[in-house]
Write an enzyme that holds these catalytic residues in place. Structure first.
Site, PDB file in Angstrom:
ATOM      1  N   CYS A  70       0.743  -1.230   0.038  1.00 39.81           N
ATOM      2  CA  CYS A  70       0.048  -0.015  -0.146  1.00 39.81           C
ATOM      3  C   CYS A  70       0.850   1.228  -0.118  1.00 39.81           C
ATOM      4  O   CYS A  70       0.851   2.024  -0.903  1.00 39.81           O
ATOM      5  CB  CYS A  70      -0.911  -0.138   1.248  1.00 39.81           C
ATOM      6  SG  CYS A  70      -2.035  -1.361   1.142  1.00 39.81           S
TER       7      CYS A  70
HETATM    8  N1  LIG Z   1      -2.786  -6.261   1.768  1.00 41.38           N
HETATM    9  C1  LIG Z   1      -3.528  -5.423   2.586  1.00 41.38           C
HETATM   10  O1  LIG Z   1      -2.965  -5.134   3.829  1.00 41.38           O
HETATM   11  C2  LIG Z   1      -4.371  -4.176   1.714  1.00 41.38           C
HETATM   12  C3  LIG Z   1      -4.734  -3.362   2.647  1.00 41.38           C
HETATM   13  C4  LIG Z   1      -5.818  -2.315   2.242  1.00 41.38           C
HETATM   14  C5  LIG Z   1      -5.935  -2.203   0.864  1.00 41.38           C
HETATM   15  N2  LIG Z   1      -5.481  -3.349   0.111  1.00 41.38           N
HETATM   16  C6  LIG Z   1      -5.778  -3.365  -1.538  1.00 41.38           C
HETATM   17  O2  LIG Z   1      -6.606  -4.497  -1.633  1.00 41.38           O
HETATM   18  C7  LIG Z   1      -6.160  -4.979  -2.797  1.00 41.38           C
HETATM   19  C8  LIG Z   1      -5.881  -6.542  -2.972  1.00 41.38           C
HETATM   20  O3  LIG Z   1      -4.864  -6.558  -2.153  1.00 41.38           O
HETATM   21  P1  LIG Z   1      -4.366  -7.949  -1.767  1.00 41.38           P
HETATM   22  O4  LIG Z   1      -3.181  -7.591  -0.629  1.00 41.38           O
HETATM   23  O5  LIG Z   1      -5.394  -8.689  -1.069  1.00 41.38           O
HETATM   24  O6  LIG Z   1      -3.789  -8.598  -2.952  1.00 41.38           O
HETATM   25  P2  LIG Z   1      -3.290 -10.309  -3.248  1.00 41.38           P
HETATM   26  O7  LIG Z   1      -2.031 -10.179  -4.082  1.00 41.38           O
HETATM   27  O8  LIG Z   1      -3.084 -10.893  -1.681  1.00 41.38           O
HETATM   28  O9  LIG Z   1      -4.586 -10.819  -3.445  1.00 41.38           O
HETATM   29  C9  LIG Z   1      -5.078 -10.481  -4.725  1.00 41.38           C
HETATM   30  C10 LIG Z   1      -5.890 -11.892  -5.351  1.00 41.38           C
HETATM   31  O10 LIG Z   1      -6.535 -11.378  -6.619  1.00 41.38           O
HETATM   32  C11 LIG Z   1      -6.179 -12.760  -7.561  1.00 41.38           C
HETATM   33  N3  LIG Z   1      -6.555 -12.252  -8.675  1.00 41.38           N
HETATM   34  C12 LIG Z   1      -5.806 -11.424  -9.730  1.00 41.38           C
HETATM   35  N4  LIG Z   1      -6.188 -11.276 -10.854  1.00 41.38           N
HETATM   36  C13 LIG Z   1      -7.567 -11.630 -10.851  1.00 41.38           C
HETATM   37  C14 LIG Z   1      -8.610 -11.743 -11.656  1.00 41.38           C
HETATM   38  N5  LIG Z   1      -8.374 -11.201 -12.932  1.00 41.38           N
HETATM   39  N6  LIG Z   1      -9.629 -12.344 -11.222  1.00 41.38           N
HETATM   40  C15 LIG Z   1      -9.801 -12.639 -10.053  1.00 41.38           C
HETATM   41  N7  LIG Z   1      -8.988 -12.705  -9.079  1.00 41.38           N
HETATM   42  C16 LIG Z   1      -7.648 -12.180  -9.704  1.00 41.38           C
HETATM   43  C17 LIG Z   1      -4.847 -13.128  -7.195  1.00 41.38           C
HETATM   44  O11 LIG Z   1      -4.696 -14.450  -7.647  1.00 41.38           O
HETATM   45  C18 LIG Z   1      -5.051 -12.925  -5.739  1.00 41.38           C
HETATM   46  O12 LIG Z   1      -5.372 -14.264  -5.046  1.00 41.38           O
HETATM   47  C19 LIG Z   1      -5.241  -4.190  -3.640  1.00 41.38           C
HETATM   48  O13 LIG Z   1      -5.954  -3.020  -4.408  1.00 41.38           O
HETATM   49  C20 LIG Z   1      -4.574  -3.384  -2.232  1.00 41.38           C
HETATM   50  O14 LIG Z   1      -4.007  -2.241  -2.631  1.00 41.38           O
HETATM   51  C21 LIG Z   1      -4.539  -4.217   0.543  1.00 41.38           C
END
Ligand SMILES: NC(=O)c1ccc[n+]([C@@H]2O[C@H](COP(=O)([O-])OP(=O)(O)OC[C@H]3O[C@@H](n4cnc5c(N)ncnc54)[C@H](O)[C@@H]3O)[C@@H](O)[C@H]2O)c1
Length: 435
Positions: free
Chosen positions: A272
């Site tokens: 982030c």
């Molecule tokens: N990790 C954190 O602490 C956090 C906190 C707040 C916000 N976010 C935001 O949340 C969002 C997701 O982050 P995350 O950390 O969960 O990511 P992540 O990489 O852990 O998970 C994302 C998932 O999406 C899947 N994916 C990718 N392309 C896809 C598609 N076309 N269709 C379906 N699934 C698909 C991936 O295989 C993966 O399992 C981002 O925008 C991030 O900035 C993350």
């Protein structure tokens, strides 16, 4: 189906909740919906995730197998078959939003996800985007795509933006207890969004639009990036003046108003804080505005690994050693303490920089037994087991991540030299240099 019928289904929990993207954000949310009694359908392009879930196994360190199994027992299932999206009444999108190689927003995951869902959208669904992004993504990118199917947002399908505020590894806050901001495309969408989230989150905070919700998330993360940049700059000044920055921060933090403590470190990490601010920078350019605070914080924070390396060189020099050929142990390679997430970890950048200077680099991290495949880095390494024998073999130990599991006293008792980027030793040891 109008918004009242959907709200009824959400409220009486007969709605099926689709979570698209089963990662750090999607999984805790899926577990929470399953916990309160919804049928949850997970969608991901990664079939290994669906397989693990079916077997009741976790793939996220801080989420135990038992939590996945409990959700599966409550009807949670995961699939890569997007045609099943039509079964879901809610589709919550939790897919990555990284930067591309030019450090510009890469919306391809969000747009690919939306495109894969389009054939299976139907009346009476709500779509909620949770991925962090710039203001305008939901109404400029998602809404036209949804309406290209003939459905009408706000009338027979509903669209909201609700940013995620997960803080992995923080035992004090959970999905339920972290207030959730939600902005709808219009009033009907907003009401549906509130109904979707208030079943699982104690406090839903409404804002007037999807753009306001998108901007709220960016303000939160930019606030952190800028303040971390400030304290990193203060750290360098304090160090030159012979002042302990941690003593200063802790003293300032006793002020009961108008001050929030931030702590210095080896650089920004995680998905982030190093990334999200630049989503706003990019969008602001469209309006002819330069986001100078963001750029400056980025500059200060991204210079931190180089600063730490200069401290390592300085420390080795005191021992009449060059970094070239020195054996250096990186303590902690996850981007923050007590998690296994290595995305954008400054420790890894440090390892690369020290290796480029000729250092023989190893690492120890109880959360990362083997160095994983990363997009920009490759180290063929296994985590070094920490004991007096192994630590003595290194010319320098660099504290990159302050995991609680490390026995810091034991390490300092035997290490020749420690460069501490996290303030774990607070200047109490002769062999420790703060960086
Ligand atoms: N990790 C954190 O602490 C956090 C906190 C707040 C916000 N976010 C935001 O949340 C969002 C997701 O982050 P995350 O950390 O969960 O990511 P992540 O990489 O852990 O998970 C994302 C998932 O999406 C899947 N994916 C990718 N392309 C896809 C598609 N076309 N269709 C379906 N699934 C698909 C991936 O295989 C993966 O399992 C981002 O925008 C991030 O900035 C993350």
């Amino acid at each position: 189906m109008d918004h009242r019928e959907l709200i009824q289904k959400l409220t009486d929990k007969s709605a099926i909740i689709g979570i698209v993207g089963l990662g750090y954000v999607g999984i805790p949310l899926a577990l929470r919906y399953a916990e309160v009694g919804y049928k949850v359908l997970g969608l991901d392009i990664d079939d290994t995730k669906a397989e693990k879930i079916a077997a009741g196994k976790t793939y996220i360190k801080h989420i135990p197998d038992a939590a996945i199994q409990a959700a599966v027992d409550n009807g949670f299932e995961a699939t890569t078959d997007f045609s099943r999206a039509s079964e879901a009444d809610a589709l919550i999108l939790c897919v990555p939003t990284p930067l591309d190689t030019h450090r510009e927003p890469d919306l391809s995951f969000v747009l690919d996800t939306m495109d894969s869902l389009l054939p299976y959208l139907r009346k009476g669904q709500v779509i909620s985007l949770e991925s962090t992004t710039y203001p305008g993504t939901t109404d400029e990118e998602l809404k036209p795509r949804i309406e290209s199917t003939g459905l009408k947002v706000g009338e027979n399908i509903f669209l909201v933006y609700s940013p995620e505020r997960e803080d992995p590894g923080n035992p004090d806050f959970h999905t339920r207890t972290i207030p959730k901001v939600c902005g709808g495309d219009n009033e009907n969408c907003q009401q549906v969004g509130v109904a979707l989230y208030e079943q699982v989150i104690d406090q839903v905070v409404t804002v007037s639009s999807t753009r306001a919700a998108e901007m709220t998330k960016l303000l939160e993360n930019i606030h952190r990036a800028v303040n971390i940049g400030l304290v990193n700059e203060m750290k360098i000044v304090a160090d030159k003046m012979g002042i302990d920055i941690y003593e200063v921060i802790n003293a300032a933090a006793t002020k009961p108003f108008g001050f929030v403590p931030y702590y210095p470190g080896p650089g920004l990490g995680g998905h982030c804080i190093p990334i999200d601010p630049f989503y706003l920078t990019w969008k602001a350019r469209e309006y002819g505005i330069n986001t100078r605070f963001i750029e400056l914080a980025g500059e200060v924070n991204s210079a931190m690994p180089q600063y730490v390396v200069s401290k390592v060189i300085h420390g080795l020099n005191r021992h009449k050693k060059a970094i070239n050929g020195s054996r250096i142990l990186m303590l902690g390679i996850a981007y923050k303490k007590n998690v296994d997430d290595m995305r954008e970890s400054p420790s890894v950048e440090l390892m690369k920089l020290m290796q480029e200077q000729g250092a023989e680099v190893s690492y120890s991290d109880p959360y990362v037994p083997a160095f994983p495949k990363m997009r920009r880095y490759h180290f063929d390494l296994q985590s070094v087991e920490l004991n007096a024998e192994t630590i003595k073999q290194f010319d320098c130990v660099v504290v990159g991540t302050n995991h609680d599991d490390f026995d810091y006293d034991m390490i300092a008792d035997v290490a020749a030299l420690i460069v501490d980027t996290r303030g774990v030793y607070k200047g109490k040891r002769a062999n420790v240099i703060n960086a």
